[in-house]
Design a protein around this motif. Sequence first.
Motif, PDB file in Angstrom:
ATOM      1  N   THR A 130      17.017 -17.138  -7.422  1.00  8.80           N
ATOM      2  CA  THR A 130      17.477 -16.292  -8.449  1.00  8.80           C
ATOM      3  C   THR A 130      17.335 -14.997  -7.781  1.00  8.80           C
ATOM      4  O   THR A 130      17.141 -14.040  -8.401  1.00  8.80           O
ATOM      5  CB  THR A 130      16.391 -16.198  -9.519  1.00  8.80           C
ATOM      6  OG1 THR A 130      14.990 -16.200  -9.106  1.00  8.80           O
ATOM      7  CG2 THR A 130      16.338 -17.697 -10.343  1.00  8.80           C
TER       8      THR A 130
ATOM      9  N   LYS B 156      12.338 -12.589 -13.812  1.00  2.22           N
ATOM     10  CA  LYS B 156      11.769 -11.453 -13.826  1.00  2.22           C
ATOM     11  C   LYS B 156      10.211 -11.596 -14.480  1.00  2.22           C
ATOM     12  O   LYS B 156       9.237 -10.870 -13.937  1.00  2.22           O
ATOM     13  CB  LYS B 156      12.397 -10.313 -14.507  1.00  2.22           C
ATOM     14  CG  LYS B 156      13.476  -9.664 -13.631  1.00  2.22           C
ATOM     15  CD  LYS B 156      14.068  -8.392 -14.383  1.00  2.22           C
ATOM     16  CE  LYS B 156      15.238  -8.011 -13.840  1.00  2.22           C
ATOM     17  NZ  LYS B 156      16.307  -7.419 -14.751  1.00  2.22           N
TER      18      LYS B 156
ATOM     19  N   LYS C 171      22.432 -13.983 -17.146  1.00  6.62           N
ATOM     20  CA  LYS C 171      21.284 -12.977 -17.684  1.00  6.62           C
ATOM     21  C   LYS C 171      20.107 -13.579 -17.964  1.00  6.62           C
ATOM     22  O   LYS C 171      19.018 -12.995 -17.877  1.00  6.62           O
ATOM     23  CB  LYS C 171      22.013 -12.044 -18.793  1.00  6.62           C
ATOM     24  CG  LYS C 171      23.142 -11.138 -17.980  1.00  6.62           C
ATOM     25  CD  LYS C 171      23.698 -10.472 -19.065  1.00  6.62           C
ATOM     26  CE  LYS C 171      24.759  -9.340 -18.653  1.00  6.62           C
ATOM     27  NZ  LYS C 171      25.336  -8.362 -19.619  1.00  6.62           N
TER      28      LYS C 171
ATOM     29  N   GLN D 245      18.083 -14.651 -15.180  1.00  5.13           N
ATOM     30  CA  GLN D 245      17.531 -13.374 -14.648  1.00  5.13           C
ATOM     31  C   GLN D 245      16.308 -12.919 -15.352  1.00  5.13           C
ATOM     32  O   GLN D 245      15.105 -12.547 -14.752  1.00  5.13           O
ATOM     33  CB  GLN D 245      18.585 -12.497 -14.448  1.00  5.13           C
ATOM     34  CG  GLN D 245      19.522 -12.609 -13.335  1.00  5.13           C
ATOM     35  CD  GLN D 245      20.446 -11.608 -13.235  1.00  5.13           C
ATOM     36  OE1 GLN D 245      21.164 -11.200 -14.293  1.00  5.13           O
ATOM     37  NE2 GLN D 245      20.889 -11.204 -11.928  1.00  5.13           N
TER      38      GLN D 245
ATOM     39  N   SER E 299      19.899 -13.205  -6.715  1.00  2.00           N
ATOM     40  CA  SER E 299      20.948 -12.549  -7.188  1.00  2.00           C
ATOM     41  C   SER E 299      21.775 -13.346  -8.236  1.00  2.00           C
ATOM     42  O   SER E 299      21.748 -14.510  -8.307  1.00  2.00           O
ATOM     43  CB  SER E 299      22.014 -12.204  -5.925  1.00  2.00           C
ATOM     44  OG  SER E 299      22.467 -13.202  -5.552  1.00  2.00           O
ATOM     45  N   ALA E 300      22.908 -12.683  -9.047  1.00  2.00           N
ATOM     46  CA  ALA E 300      23.681 -13.185 -10.022  1.00  2.00           C
ATOM     47  C   ALA E 300      24.231 -14.525  -9.211  1.00  2.00           C
ATOM     48  O   ALA E 300      24.513 -15.653  -9.840  1.00  2.00           O
ATOM     49  CB  ALA E 300      24.611 -12.261 -10.625  1.00  2.00           C
TER      50      ALA E 300
END
Length: 210
Positions: A176, A208, A201, A204, A178-179
């Motif tokens: 994960t 996080k 998104k 992500q 980067s996109a």
Amino acid sequence: MPTPLPPPPGNAETDSDSWSRRTFLAASAVGSAVAVAGPSLLSAEPTAAAAEPVADAHGSRVTFAVNGERRTVTVDNRTSLLDLVREHFGLTGTKKGCDAGACGACTVLVDGHRVNGCLTLAVRLDGAEVITIEGLSRDELHPLQQAFIDQDAFQCGFCTPGQIMSGVGCIRERHTGSASEIREWMSGNICRCGCYVKIVKAVQQAAKGR
Ligand code: FES
Ligand code: FES
């Protein structure tokens, strides 16, 4: 002429009907293919021990955990994990899209690793721990489930269980960064509604908060 397949175990009346049809089909050009592609569940014994089926040349007895619950079943050796959880266990959150390993709708976790349920034979699961979308949340939604809601990451929702299970695997595998990395490692999951931007998104967001 191809050799007819032997009849599956079951009651005598069903066997007789089935065997006649199979014999006829085997004599035609497509007979063998149709017989092999038929329903794959043999039997299982979720309740009464007296009704417990016996494993034979066509079936195997396997014990594994599904969403934390230990299960022992006797299944036709051709049964996929996808068909087992949906048709026998009633866990229909796992979806059947292509049934051929191309869409990811059937993604579940086996011993923490994401797999395509349609490509996984149930007989290979002895001793395994299987998690489906139904087993992901306990008292509250899994962070990735919540992230899919927060990010509005679905439309029809058909691909969503597989996307979420694959996303959980992707986060666990730490793909994960980067996109584009998320897109690469989620590329086995197809969304016909085209929600990819929001799915990324959501992954992500959950990554996080991990
Ligand atoms: Fe398994 Fe499509 S249903 S990959
Ligand atoms: Fe419809 Fe993905 S939300 S296929």
